[in-house]
Scaffold this active site. Structure first.
Site, PDB file in Angstrom:
ATOM      1  N   GLY A 164       0.801  -1.219   0.000  1.00  0.00           N
ATOM      2  CA  GLY A 164       0.000   0.000   0.000  1.00  0.00           C
ATOM      3  C   GLY A 164       0.832   1.267   0.000  1.00  0.00           C
ATOM      4  N   CYS A 165       2.133   1.128   0.122  1.00  0.00           N
ATOM      5  CA  CYS A 165       3.018   2.291   0.058  1.00  0.00           C
ATOM      6  C   CYS A 165       3.569   2.389  -1.360  1.00  0.00           C
ATOM      7  CB  CYS A 165       4.188   2.142   1.029  1.00  0.00           C
ATOM      8  SG  CYS A 165       3.725   2.378   2.735  1.00  0.00           S
ATOM      9  N   GLN A 166       3.561   3.602  -1.884  1.00  0.00           N
ATOM     10  CA  GLN A 166       4.100   3.814  -3.217  1.00  0.00           C
ATOM     11  C   GLN A 166       5.622   3.646  -3.188  1.00  0.00           C
ATOM     12  OE1 GLN A 166       3.437   7.715  -4.845  1.00  0.00           O
ATOM     13  NE2 GLN A 166       3.303   6.906  -6.916  1.00  0.00           N
TER      14      GLN A 166
END
Length: 141
Positions: free
Chosen positions: A50-52
């Site tokens: 979920g983290c870019q």
């Protein structure tokens, strides 16, 4: 210090700046001051979904308290994760689960992050709470 005392300290630190460019610089500085994560923890298993940008989070239960260490390849994200660790590391799983992370809103972080960074922040908090939940189950059994 309690989780809330640490949050209040952070709110005070960020309160000294009116300009968001200065707050971003403080975040970058906090990230740079953070100890590097040992390469052996930079695994797929420790990557936060979920983290870019890439964020690795390691959690170890030491004497009934969870010690977190983390690293990111993005400067501002590294600062955000440094703040989360500062607030939540070395507390019991239950304290972490019960924590209301009001500092995020108080320092204006929520409204000054891009949607992708905001999602990443939520993913980091969720992962920290998942570790707390897992360790809480182990310490109660």
């Amino acid at each position: 210090m309690t989780i809330n005392e640490i949050q209040d300290e952070i709110i005070e630190e960020f309160g000294g700046f009116d300009d968001w460019m200065d707050k971003y610089q403080l975040l970058i500085d906090l990230g740079n001051e953070q100890e590097s994560l040992d390469d052996k923890y930079k695994t797929e298993q420790n990557l936060i979904d979920g983290c870019q940008s890439r964020v690795w989070l390691q959690a170890d239960l030491v004497d009934g308290k969870i010690h977190f260490s983390a690293e990111s390849d993005a400067l501002i994200v590294k600062g955000i994760v440094a703040l989360l660790i500062r607030v939540l590391s070395d507390h019991t799983p239950q304290e972490i689960l019960d924590a209301d992370l009001y500092f995020i809103e108080e320092i204006g972080l929520k409204e000054h992050l891009s949607p992708t960074r905001s999602n990443g922040l939520l993913a980091m908090v969720k992962q920290i709470k998942m570790y707390a939940l897992a360790y809480n189950g182990k310490s109660n059994s």
